[in-house]
Scaffold this motif. Structure first.
Motif, PDB file in Angstrom:
ATOM      1  N   ALA A 223      30.836 -33.932 -17.763  1.00  0.00           N
ATOM      2  CA  ALA A 223      29.803 -34.589 -18.567  1.00  0.00           C
ATOM      3  C   ALA A 223      28.950 -33.568 -19.302  1.00  0.00           C
ATOM      4  N   GLY A 224      28.581 -33.919 -20.541  1.00  0.00           N
ATOM      5  CA  GLY A 224      27.693 -33.065 -21.325  1.00  0.00           C
ATOM      6  C   GLY A 224      28.378 -32.255 -22.407  1.00  0.00           C
ATOM      7  N   THR A 225      29.697 -32.415 -22.565  1.00  0.00           N
ATOM      8  CA  THR A 225      30.387 -31.664 -23.617  1.00  0.00           C
ATOM      9  C   THR A 225      30.122 -32.298 -24.980  1.00  0.00           C
ATOM     10  N   ASN A 226      30.310 -31.497 -26.028  1.00  0.00           N
ATOM     11  CA  ASN A 226      30.216 -32.022 -27.389  1.00  0.00           C
ATOM     12  C   ASN A 226      31.259 -33.104 -27.632  1.00  0.00           C
TER      13      ASN A 226
ATOM     14  N   ARG B  42      20.179 -27.516 -19.692  1.00  0.00           N
ATOM     15  CA  ARG B  42      19.107 -28.259 -19.006  1.00  0.00           C
ATOM     16  C   ARG B  42      19.616 -28.885 -17.716  1.00  0.00           C
ATOM     17  N   SER B  43      20.795 -29.489 -17.782  1.00  0.00           N
ATOM     18  CA  SER B  43      21.356 -30.152 -16.602  1.00  0.00           C
ATOM     19  C   SER B  43      21.565 -29.187 -15.448  1.00  0.00           C
ATOM     20  N   GLU B  44      21.894 -27.939 -15.774  1.00  0.00           N
ATOM     21  CA  GLU B  44      22.155 -26.938 -14.732  1.00  0.00           C
ATOM     22  C   GLU B  44      20.921 -26.099 -14.393  1.00  0.00           C
ATOM     23  N   GLY B  45      19.766 -26.399 -15.001  1.00  0.00           N
ATOM     24  CA  GLY B  45      18.534 -25.662 -14.708  1.00  0.00           C
ATOM     25  C   GLY B  45      18.519 -24.251 -15.278  1.00  0.00           C
ATOM     26  N   LEU B  46      19.235 -24.036 -16.383  1.00  0.00           N
ATOM     27  CA  LEU B  46      19.306 -22.708 -16.988  1.00  0.00           C
ATOM     28  C   LEU B  46      18.196 -22.509 -18.007  1.00  0.00           C
ATOM     29  N   ARG B  47      17.900 -21.255 -18.293  1.00  0.00           N
ATOM     30  CA  ARG B  47      16.904 -20.865 -19.297  1.00  0.00           C
ATOM     31  C   ARG B  47      17.629 -20.488 -20.585  1.00  0.00           C
ATOM     32  N   VAL B  48      17.151 -20.983 -21.710  1.00  0.00           N
ATOM     33  CA  VAL B  48      17.757 -20.649 -22.997  1.00  0.00           C
ATOM     34  C   VAL B  48      17.287 -19.265 -23.436  1.00  0.00           C
ATOM     35  N   VAL B  49      18.237 -18.364 -23.644  1.00  0.00           N
ATOM     36  CA  VAL B  49      17.956 -17.010 -24.113  1.00  0.00           C
ATOM     37  C   VAL B  49      17.936 -16.987 -25.643  1.00  0.00           C
TER      38      VAL B  49
END
Length: 196
Positions: A28-31, A162-169
């Motif tokens: 889930a979450g792919t383009n 966002r779903s995985e709790g990652l930070r955007v670099v």
């Protein structure tokens, strides 16, 4: 952004109105998942979206009766194999343009440096000089691998990050993308529902 070509010409005349199930790339979450749901919305009908580890995995379970299709995109590295390797059982019945989710380079919040990057092969050129690159089967899978700690960062979608709790670099923004719909051809072959 949306444009569409309702291709039902040539030797295949499978109408897009018959397609009720789309097989495409997960998790889930792919383009591609986004595009599949968008396609059904544009058709003004409900439809079922089935996600697979690889786009081609849909070939193993789909019905070749005109009611099921595979959705891919123009930058899918093996799109030519999907098309030319399946001329006897798939027909490209539609194309459309839709913006992807924002494509991002992301990492875990506590990750200070980037030496390793996991990405789907398609957007890998966004980060060719940023670190050692490994490949994942999808943008969402790349985000999951990064979140698990196997890699310092990933190229993924803003939604998967966002779903995985990652930070955007770094945010590369959305990409106007051509998506392709390939319906299973009715005709001689295995019984309905049988894998070929």
């Amino acid at each position: 952004m949306h444009a569409s070509s309702r291709a039902t010409t040539g030797h295949d005349r499978t109408p897009v109105s018959r397609v009720t199930t789309i097989h495409t790339l997960g998790p889930a979450g792919t383009n591609l998942e986004k595009a599949a749901h968008h396609w059904f919305e544009e058709q003004r009908r409900d439809g079922r979206v089935v996600l697979h580890t690889e786009v081609e995995d849909g070939l193993d379970v789909m019905r070749f009766d005109g009611t099921e299709a595979i959705l891919a995109c123009a930058v899918y590295p093996r799109l030519h194999d999907l098309v030319f390797g399946n001329l006897d059982r798939l027909a490209m019945v539609d194309t459309f343009i839709l913006d992807t989710y924002d494509m991002v380079l992301a990492s875990r919040p506590e990750q200070d440096s980037i030496a390793t990057i996991v990405t789907h092969p398609a957007p890998s050129c966004l980060v060719t000089s940023r670190g050692e690159i490994s490949f994942a089967s999808s943008n969402s899978h790349a985000a999951a691998l990064c979140a698990s700690g196997l890699y310092d960062s990933c190229v993924t979608t803003d939604q998967a990050a966002r779903s995985e709790g990652l930070r955007v670099v770094e945010n590369f923004g959305p990409v106007p993308m051509v998506f392709t719909v390939h319906a299973g051809r009715p005709g001689p072959g295995p019984a309905l529902g049988e894998a070929r």
